[in-house]
Write a protein that holds these residues in place. Sequence first.
Motif, PDB file in Angstrom:
ATOM      1  N   VAL A  39      -5.802  63.952  -9.507  1.00 24.59           N
ATOM      2  CA  VAL A  39      -6.591  65.179  -9.372  1.00 24.59           C
ATOM      3  C   VAL A  39      -6.664  65.607  -7.908  1.00 24.59           C
ATOM      4  O   VAL A  39      -6.474  66.787  -7.571  1.00 24.59           O
ATOM      5  CB  VAL A  39      -8.001  64.983  -9.959  1.00 24.59           C
ATOM      6  CG1 VAL A  39      -8.899  66.167  -9.611  1.00 24.59           C
ATOM      7  CG2 VAL A  39      -7.938  64.794 -11.465  1.00 24.59           C
ATOM      8  N   LEU A  40      -6.920  64.649  -7.036  1.00 20.29           N
ATOM      9  CA  LEU A  40      -7.025  64.947  -5.602  1.00 20.29           C
ATOM     10  C   LEU A  40      -5.701  65.502  -5.078  1.00 20.29           C
ATOM     11  O   LEU A  40      -5.685  66.486  -4.320  1.00 20.29           O
ATOM     12  CB  LEU A  40      -7.406  63.681  -4.843  1.00 20.29           C
ATOM     13  CG  LEU A  40      -7.609  63.829  -3.329  1.00 20.29           C
ATOM     14  CD1 LEU A  40      -8.723  64.827  -3.031  1.00 20.29           C
ATOM     15  CD2 LEU A  40      -7.927  62.462  -2.704  1.00 20.29           C
ATOM     16  N   ARG A  41      -4.598  64.911  -5.504  1.00 16.74           N
ATOM     17  CA  ARG A  41      -3.279  65.374  -5.061  1.00 16.74           C
ATOM     18  C   ARG A  41      -3.000  66.803  -5.530  1.00 16.74           C
ATOM     19  O   ARG A  41      -2.495  67.644  -4.768  1.00 16.74           O
ATOM     20  CB  ARG A  41      -2.215  64.421  -5.602  1.00 16.74           C
ATOM     21  CG  ARG A  41      -0.801  64.747  -5.168  1.00 16.74           C
ATOM     22  CD  ARG A  41       0.150  63.618  -5.507  1.00 16.74           C
ATOM     23  NE  ARG A  41       0.369  63.422  -6.928  1.00 16.74           N
ATOM     24  CZ  ARG A  41       0.073  62.303  -7.587  1.00 16.74           C
ATOM     25  NH1 ARG A  41      -0.472  61.266  -6.970  1.00 16.74           N
ATOM     26  NH2 ARG A  41       0.321  62.200  -8.890  1.00 16.74           N
ATOM     27  N   ILE A  42      -3.356  67.084  -6.789  1.00 20.88           N
ATOM     28  CA  ILE A  42      -3.116  68.418  -7.332  1.00 20.88           C
ATOM     29  C   ILE A  42      -4.016  69.450  -6.661  1.00 20.88           C
ATOM     30  O   ILE A  42      -3.577  70.559  -6.337  1.00 20.88           O
ATOM     31  CB  ILE A  42      -3.314  68.407  -8.860  1.00 20.88           C
ATOM     32  CG1 ILE A  42      -2.212  67.563  -9.512  1.00 20.88           C
ATOM     33  CG2 ILE A  42      -3.311  69.820  -9.417  1.00 20.88           C
ATOM     34  CD1 ILE A  42      -2.440  67.297 -10.971  1.00 20.88           C
ATOM     35  N   LYS A  43      -5.268  69.092  -6.428  1.00 20.73           N
ATOM     36  CA  LYS A  43      -6.182  70.030  -5.771  1.00 20.73           C
ATOM     37  C   LYS A  43      -5.759  70.298  -4.335  1.00 20.73           C
ATOM     38  O   LYS A  43      -5.946  71.414  -3.830  1.00 20.73           O
ATOM     39  CB  LYS A  43      -7.607  69.498  -5.813  1.00 20.73           C
ATOM     40  CG  LYS A  43      -8.250  69.565  -7.182  1.00 20.73           C
ATOM     41  CD  LYS A  43      -8.390  70.999  -7.686  1.00 20.73           C
ATOM     42  CE  LYS A  43      -9.394  71.810  -6.895  1.00 20.73           C
ATOM     43  NZ  LYS A  43      -9.586  73.182  -7.482  1.00 20.73           N
ATOM     44  N   ASN A  44      -5.190  69.312  -3.675  1.00 21.90           N
ATOM     45  CA  ASN A  44      -4.692  69.548  -2.320  1.00 21.90           C
ATOM     46  C   ASN A  44      -3.547  70.549  -2.337  1.00 21.90           C
ATOM     47  O   ASN A  44      -3.408  71.371  -1.425  1.00 21.90           O
ATOM     48  CB  ASN A  44      -4.227  68.236  -1.695  1.00 21.90           C
ATOM     49  CG  ASN A  44      -5.388  67.358  -1.244  1.00 21.90           C
ATOM     50  OD1 ASN A  44      -6.489  67.856  -0.996  1.00 21.90           O
ATOM     51  ND2 ASN A  44      -5.150  66.069  -1.133  1.00 21.90           N
ATOM     52  N   ALA A  45      -2.724  70.486  -3.392  1.00 25.14           N
ATOM     53  CA  ALA A  45      -1.591  71.411  -3.507  1.00 25.14           C
ATOM     54  C   ALA A  45      -2.024  72.762  -4.045  1.00 25.14           C
ATOM     55  O   ALA A  45      -1.414  73.795  -3.711  1.00 25.14           O
ATOM     56  CB  ALA A  45      -0.522  70.806  -4.414  1.00 25.14           C
ATOM     57  N   LEU A  46      -3.061  72.756  -4.894  1.00 30.20           N
ATOM     58  CA  LEU A  46      -3.502  73.977  -5.574  1.00 30.20           C
ATOM     59  C   LEU A  46      -5.027  74.097  -5.453  1.00 30.20           C
ATOM     60  O   LEU A  46      -5.757  73.950  -6.431  1.00 30.20           O
ATOM     61  CB  LEU A  46      -3.096  73.928  -7.051  1.00 30.20           C
ATOM     62  CG  LEU A  46      -1.600  73.817  -7.340  1.00 30.20           C
ATOM     63  CD1 LEU A  46      -1.361  73.391  -8.788  1.00 30.20           C
ATOM     64  CD2 LEU A  46      -0.904  75.145  -7.061  1.00 30.20           C
ATOM     65  N   PRO A  47      -5.528  74.367  -4.272  1.00 28.02           N
ATOM     66  CA  PRO A  47      -6.988  74.339  -4.061  1.00 28.02           C
ATOM     67  C   PRO A  47      -7.760  75.367  -4.867  1.00 28.02           C
ATOM     68  O   PRO A  47      -8.963  75.166  -5.117  1.00 28.02           O
ATOM     69  CB  PRO A  47      -7.122  74.603  -2.552  1.00 28.02           C
ATOM     70  CG  PRO A  47      -5.848  75.265  -2.152  1.00 28.02           C
ATOM     71  CD  PRO A  47      -4.788  74.682  -3.037  1.00 28.02           C
ATOM     72  N   ASN A  48      -7.114  76.428  -5.295  1.00 32.44           N
ATOM     73  CA  ASN A  48      -7.829  77.488  -6.013  1.00 32.44           C
ATOM     74  C   ASN A  48      -7.634  77.443  -7.525  1.00 32.44           C
ATOM     75  O   ASN A  48      -8.052  78.363  -8.230  1.00 32.44           O
ATOM     76  CB  ASN A  48      -7.388  78.852  -5.482  1.00 32.44           C
ATOM     77  CG  ASN A  48      -7.719  79.032  -4.011  1.00 32.44           C
ATOM     78  OD1 ASN A  48      -8.801  78.655  -3.563  1.00 32.44           O
ATOM     79  ND2 ASN A  48      -6.788  79.593  -3.255  1.00 32.44           N
ATOM     80  N   VAL A  49      -7.007  76.379  -8.012  1.00 24.89           N
ATOM     81  CA  VAL A  49      -6.743  76.246  -9.444  1.00 24.89           C
ATOM     82  C   VAL A  49      -7.718  75.244 -10.054  1.00 24.89           C
ATOM     83  O   VAL A  49      -7.910  74.143  -9.519  1.00 24.89           O
ATOM     84  CB  VAL A  49      -5.292  75.789  -9.697  1.00 24.89           C
ATOM     85  CG1 VAL A  49      -5.053  75.544 -11.181  1.00 24.89           C
ATOM     86  CG2 VAL A  49      -4.316  76.827  -9.163  1.00 24.89           C
ATOM     87  N   ALA A  50      -8.333  75.615 -11.173  1.00 22.95           N
ATOM     88  CA  ALA A  50      -9.261  74.712 -11.860  1.00 22.95           C
ATOM     89  C   ALA A  50      -8.504  73.531 -12.451  1.00 22.95           C
ATOM     90  O   ALA A  50      -7.412  73.693 -12.998  1.00 22.95           O
ATOM     91  CB  ALA A  50     -10.002  75.465 -12.957  1.00 22.95           C
ATOM     92  N   VAL A  51      -9.098  72.352 -12.348  1.00 21.22           N
ATOM     93  CA  VAL A  51      -8.510  71.146 -12.917  1.00 21.22           C
ATOM     94  C   VAL A  51      -9.562  70.429 -13.744  1.00 21.22           C
ATOM     95  O   VAL A  51     -10.694  70.228 -13.292  1.00 21.22           O
ATOM     96  CB  VAL A  51      -7.996  70.192 -11.812  1.00 21.22           C
ATOM     97  CG1 VAL A  51      -7.479  68.889 -12.423  1.00 21.22           C
ATOM     98  CG2 VAL A  51      -6.903  70.848 -10.988  1.00 21.22           C
ATOM     99  N   ILE A  52      -9.193  70.072 -14.973  1.00 22.94           N
ATOM    100  CA  ILE A  52     -10.039  69.203 -15.787  1.00 22.94           C
ATOM    101  C   ILE A  52      -9.235  67.949 -16.102  1.00 22.94           C
ATOM    102  O   ILE A  52      -8.005  67.970 -16.101  1.00 22.94           O
ATOM    103  CB  ILE A  52     -10.535  69.891 -17.078  1.00 22.94           C
ATOM    104  CG1 ILE A  52      -9.360  70.317 -17.956  1.00 22.94           C
ATOM    105  CG2 ILE A  52     -11.425  71.075 -16.740  1.00 22.94           C
ATOM    106  CD1 ILE A  52      -9.806  70.952 -19.284  1.00 22.94           C
ATOM    107  N   THR A  53      -9.922  66.860 -16.368  1.00 25.73           N
ATOM    108  CA  THR A  53      -9.212  65.604 -16.550  1.00 25.73           C
ATOM    109  C   THR A  53      -9.912  64.730 -17.574  1.00 25.73           C
ATOM    110  O   THR A  53     -11.082  64.947 -17.899  1.00 25.73           O
ATOM    111  CB  THR A  53      -9.087  64.852 -15.215  1.00 25.73           C
ATOM    112  OG1 THR A  53      -8.216  63.727 -15.375  1.00 25.73           O
ATOM    113  CG2 THR A  53     -10.445  64.367 -14.709  1.00 25.73           C
ATOM    114  N   GLY A  54      -9.173  63.760 -18.106  1.00 22.08           N
ATOM    115  CA  GLY A  54      -9.763  62.881 -19.111  1.00 22.08           C
ATOM    116  C   GLY A  54      -9.025  61.565 -19.215  1.00 22.08           C
ATOM    117  O   GLY A  54      -7.957  61.370 -18.630  1.00 22.08           O
ATOM    118  N   GLY A  55      -9.623  60.686 -20.000  1.00 21.05           N
ATOM    119  CA  GLY A  55      -9.095  59.352 -20.204  1.00 21.05           C
ATOM    120  C   GLY A  55     -10.029  58.316 -19.626  1.00 21.05           C
ATOM    121  O   GLY A  55     -10.162  58.216 -18.403  1.00 21.05           O
ATOM    122  N   GLY A  56     -10.711  57.556 -20.491  1.00 19.95           N
ATOM    123  CA  GLY A  56     -11.538  56.450 -20.041  1.00 19.95           C
ATOM    124  C   GLY A  56     -12.939  56.799 -19.583  1.00 19.95           C
ATOM    125  O   GLY A  56     -13.669  55.921 -19.117  1.00 19.95           O
TER     126      GLY A  56
END
Length: 239
Positions: free
Chosen positions: A195-212
Amino acid sequence: MSPEHLIGVIDLRHGVPVHAVAGERHRYAPRHEGGQPLCAAEVIDRYRRRGVQRFYVADLDGIVDGSPCWDLHRQLANGLTQNEHLLIDAGWRGSETESEVRPIRQLVAEHADRIALVAAAESAVTRESSSKLANVIGASRVWLGFDYRRGRWLGRNGSEASWIDAAKMQAYAGIVVLDLATVGSADGPSTGSIVLRIKNALPNVAVITGGGIRDEADVEQMITAGASGCLAATALMNR
């Protein structure tokens, strides 16, 4: 757990809610309550009673067999109340025929403000999968699915970097980050660094995540990493 950052997950197999276990789909068994199998609407109602207003459906009939349960998705969409939203991964491949696209157009036309679909790396048969879905329903209703197993990218067409590039090209609704190895495990999330890597590349894009996801601390960990929401099923169903 506070419902503000939660998205309730419904994994469907043959139209029946199942308990996902580490992405090992042959092990998924129907969810029961009082000895009776639950239906999808009942699972959503359980989430709703906990204050959750966003729901994520993983349609395994579509993902595994290429035969999505569009009639059931329409029923679920019809049952949404004000301010509720439904995000559906029905195994979009990018090679669908016009007859296969028709029920998607109809569903979105009927529930435009409440429905979004996932174009996931695991299911894509072409690198243009996400843009093809965007052409059908509009990019603002498409979430890109970034799929992993134990941190390893699962996409057969394109790398994580190429999918990040795709996200820069169109105004998609956001990105769903899933590590299938931790789904249903209650072992804690493993996607924070992704998530951190993706947000660094795409700071203005919403990210949701799951698993565990287990508890509020896990949710806070993912929010700190940059996620705007967490997918959860086991943690919600067991409370």
